[in-house]
Motif scaffolding. Structure first.
Motif, PDB file in Angstrom:
ATOM      1  N   ILE A 128       0.844  -1.075   0.092  1.00 59.52           N
ATOM      2  CA  ILE A 128       0.037  -0.024   0.349  1.00 59.52           C
ATOM      3  C   ILE A 128       0.891   1.192  -0.121  1.00 59.52           C
ATOM      4  O   ILE A 128       0.460   2.155  -0.826  1.00 59.52           O
ATOM      5  CB  ILE A 128      -0.907  -0.191   1.286  1.00 59.52           C
ATOM      6  N   TRP A 129       1.864   1.511   0.788  1.00 60.11           N
ATOM      7  CA  TRP A 129       2.755   2.700   0.646  1.00 60.11           C
ATOM      8  C   TRP A 129       3.549   2.888  -0.610  1.00 60.11           C
ATOM      9  O   TRP A 129       3.424   3.751  -0.963  1.00 60.11           O
ATOM     10  CB  TRP A 129       3.925   2.348   1.953  1.00 60.11           C
ATOM     11  N   SER A 130       3.982   1.678  -1.324  1.00 63.69           N
ATOM     12  CA  SER A 130       4.455   1.703  -2.618  1.00 63.69           C
ATOM     13  C   SER A 130       3.538   2.405  -3.486  1.00 63.69           C
ATOM     14  O   SER A 130       3.987   3.261  -4.462  1.00 63.69           O
ATOM     15  CB  SER A 130       5.326   0.562  -2.948  1.00 63.69           C
ATOM     16  N   ILE A 131       2.322   1.699  -3.336  1.00 59.02           N
ATOM     17  CA  ILE A 131       1.198   2.198  -4.491  1.00 59.02           C
ATOM     18  C   ILE A 131       0.773   3.414  -4.358  1.00 59.02           C
ATOM     19  O   ILE A 131       0.811   4.614  -5.241  1.00 59.02           O
ATOM     20  CB  ILE A 131       0.130   1.352  -4.310  1.00 59.02           C
ATOM     21  N   VAL A 132       0.635   4.213  -3.074  1.00 64.07           N
ATOM     22  CA  VAL A 132       0.210   5.476  -3.027  1.00 64.07           C
ATOM     23  C   VAL A 132       1.503   6.459  -3.133  1.00 64.07           C
ATOM     24  O   VAL A 132       1.189   7.448  -3.832  1.00 64.07           O
ATOM     25  CB  VAL A 132      -0.315   5.626  -1.277  1.00 64.07           C
ATOM     26  N   PHE A 133       2.769   6.032  -2.851  1.00 68.49           N
ATOM     27  CA  PHE A 133       3.806   6.695  -3.248  1.00 68.49           C
ATOM     28  C   PHE A 133       3.714   6.925  -4.930  1.00 68.49           C
ATOM     29  O   PHE A 133       4.098   7.920  -5.265  1.00 68.49           O
ATOM     30  CB  PHE A 133       5.051   6.115  -2.410  1.00 68.49           C
ATOM     31  N   ALA A 134       3.845   5.685  -5.446  1.00 63.97           N
ATOM     32  CA  ALA A 134       3.961   5.668  -6.954  1.00 63.97           C
ATOM     33  C   ALA A 134       2.843   6.758  -7.381  1.00 63.97           C
ATOM     34  O   ALA A 134       3.097   7.351  -8.713  1.00 63.97           O
ATOM     35  CB  ALA A 134       3.886   4.250  -7.503  1.00 63.97           C
ATOM     36  N   GLU A 135       1.713   6.907  -6.904  1.00 68.57           N
ATOM     37  CA  GLU A 135       0.586   7.650  -7.651  1.00 68.57           C
ATOM     38  C   GLU A 135       1.015   9.077  -7.369  1.00 68.57           C
ATOM     39  O   GLU A 135       0.633   9.855  -8.034  1.00 68.57           O
ATOM     40  CB  GLU A 135      -0.655   7.177  -6.880  1.00 68.57           C
ATOM     41  N   ALA A 136       1.643   9.312  -6.284  1.00 69.74           N
ATOM     42  CA  ALA A 136       1.905  10.724  -5.709  1.00 69.74           C
ATOM     43  C   ALA A 136       3.233  11.189  -6.518  1.00 69.74           C
ATOM     44  O   ALA A 136       3.352  12.389  -6.838  1.00 69.74           O
ATOM     45  CB  ALA A 136       2.186  10.844  -4.342  1.00 69.74           C
ATOM     46  N   TYR A 137       3.921  10.160  -6.994  1.00 69.71           N
ATOM     47  CA  TYR A 137       5.231  10.537  -7.845  1.00 69.71           C
ATOM     48  C   TYR A 137       5.085   9.932  -8.891  1.00 69.71           C
ATOM     49  O   TYR A 137       6.008   8.719  -9.138  1.00 69.71           O
ATOM     50  CB  TYR A 137       6.551  10.268  -6.950  1.00 69.71           C
ATOM     51  N   PRO A 138       4.393  10.011 -10.109  1.00 71.38           N
ATOM     52  CA  PRO A 138       4.231   9.288 -11.244  1.00 71.38           C
ATOM     53  C   PRO A 138       5.655   9.151 -11.995  1.00 71.38           C
ATOM     54  O   PRO A 138       5.790   8.190 -12.654  1.00 71.38           O
ATOM     55  CB  PRO A 138       3.306   9.854 -11.912  1.00 71.38           C
ATOM     56  N   ASN A 139       6.625   9.928 -11.669  1.00 69.55           N
ATOM     57  CA  ASN A 139       7.867  10.000 -12.542  1.00 69.55           C
ATOM     58  C   ASN A 139       8.994   9.143 -11.708  1.00 69.55           C
ATOM     59  O   ASN A 139       9.998   8.914 -12.307  1.00 69.55           O
ATOM     60  CB  ASN A 139       8.391  11.314 -12.757  1.00 69.55           C
TER      61      ASN A 139
END
Length: 352
Positions: A128-139
């Protein structure tokens, strides 16, 4: 979505232990209320907690089954005491939610740049942390690792998951990540110095590494948790004895393992932040009360998962008293008259 944090500037290479936090104040009328049951907890939280629970993938790994609960495969050298089944994974996702609330709706505290490129999430759990972080930082490219493939199949295109044991030599190249995130590895790490040496090696110059760990003992500041309570005689007893039995620390704050390991690994600009989180909705502060309800839900959802293997290893599988201990724990977790809390510590540092 969790906000990107703002933090104070670096303050030097040697961290100071933060001062003792003040007591959490209980609501004035809380002692006159009847203890809530589980339906009250669920209704107070609504559907928010269940909405963050992810489906898990099927696995070809040979999980261990102990009294109907599954644990990670014996192919790994680590002896991890928490199950990896759906019931426990629900608690993992709820834990992510209350930790995000506890830190002011932040995913992290380290002052990483907005243009972060590569991120490593050690012990990702449900991802869940990885997914939310990836959404917040798409690059950013985000890699989450865990002992079990308990992450969802459908994820943002910039995140991937790998099976890995962080207690073994890390396979990533030196100087390859801009941010290394580690959270709730308590009970799995016997050598914190080596863990942070590995993190320092794979971090690029200028990169940040962050660790978040709880002290799992239940405390109170007002005498409402009695010495003969299940919080003390069952929960605290098990985790206290497990530290010696398993050779791992369940009290990283008391043992100061994070800060010492950051310093030994050579990190600079080390910062330490301590938090208390209540168990239950007893605090007068509404936000802390909500956080406490999520903590309560996490434990009520799977108090067995947090204690089953420890009981078997310490007391013996056939030793009487386990079911009674669980029942007493559930009753005390629902009580608003017992003002218990736990603590967690965030430590982050920079590789120069």
């Amino acid at each position: 979505m969790a906000s990107k944090p703002t933090t104070a500037g670096p303050s030097g290479s040697s961290a100071q232990i933060p001062p003792q936090q003040p007591a959490i104040v209980a609501a004035s009328d809380i002692g006159n209320e009847e203890d809530d049951d589980q339906d009250d907890v669920d209704s107070a939280l609504g559907d928010d907690a269940s909405s963050i629970v992810h489906s898990i993938t099927s696995s070809v790994l040979n999980y261990r089954t102990i009294q109907g609960r599954t644990f990670h495969s014996e192919k790994h050298n680590s002896i991890y005491f928490i199950p990896n089944d759906e019931q426990q994974l629900q608690s993992v996702d709820i834990t992510h939610h209350y930790l995000t609330m506890l830190t002011g709706d932040k995913l992290f505290l380290a002052p990483i740049p907005d243009n972060v490129q590569r991120v490593l999430d050690i012990g990702t759990g449900t991802g869940i942390w990885s997914i939310v972080f990836a959404e917040a930082y798409p690059n950013a490219e985000v890699i989450g690792t865990d002992l079990s493939p308990t992450q969802p199949l459908w994820v943002p295109p910039n995140v991937k998951f790998e099976l890995d044991d962080c207690t073994q030599p890390w396979t990533w190249s030196a100087d390859s990540f801009d941010f290394v995130h580690m959270r709730y590895l308590f009970g799995a790490i016997s050598d914190w110095d080596e863990l942070l040496r590995q993190a320092h090696r794979v971090a690029r110059p200028g990169a940040w590494v962050q660790s978040c760990e709880p002290n799992v003992d239940i405390r109170c500041d007002d005498g409402t948790v009695a010495p003969d309570s299940a919080f003390v005689t069952f929960w605290n007893m098990l985790y206290g004895r497990a530290t010696e039995k398993l050779g791992v620390s369940f009290y990283p704050i008391d043992d100061d393992v994070q800060r010492k390991a950051f310093e030994a690994a050579g990190f600079a600009n080390i910062e330490v932040r301590d938090f208390k989180f209540p168990i239950g909705g007893w605090p007068a502060d509404k936000r802390l009360a909500e956080i406490g309800q999520y903590v309560q839900l996490t434990m009520l959802n799977d108090i067995e998962g947090y204690t089953l293997l420890l009981w078997n290893m310490i007391m013996g599988e056939n030793t009487p008293g386990y079911a009674e201990g669980l029942a007493r724990m559930r009753k005390e977790l629902r009580s608003k008259k017992m003002h218990g809390y736990m603590r967690c510590r965030y430590v982050y540092g920079q590789k120069l």
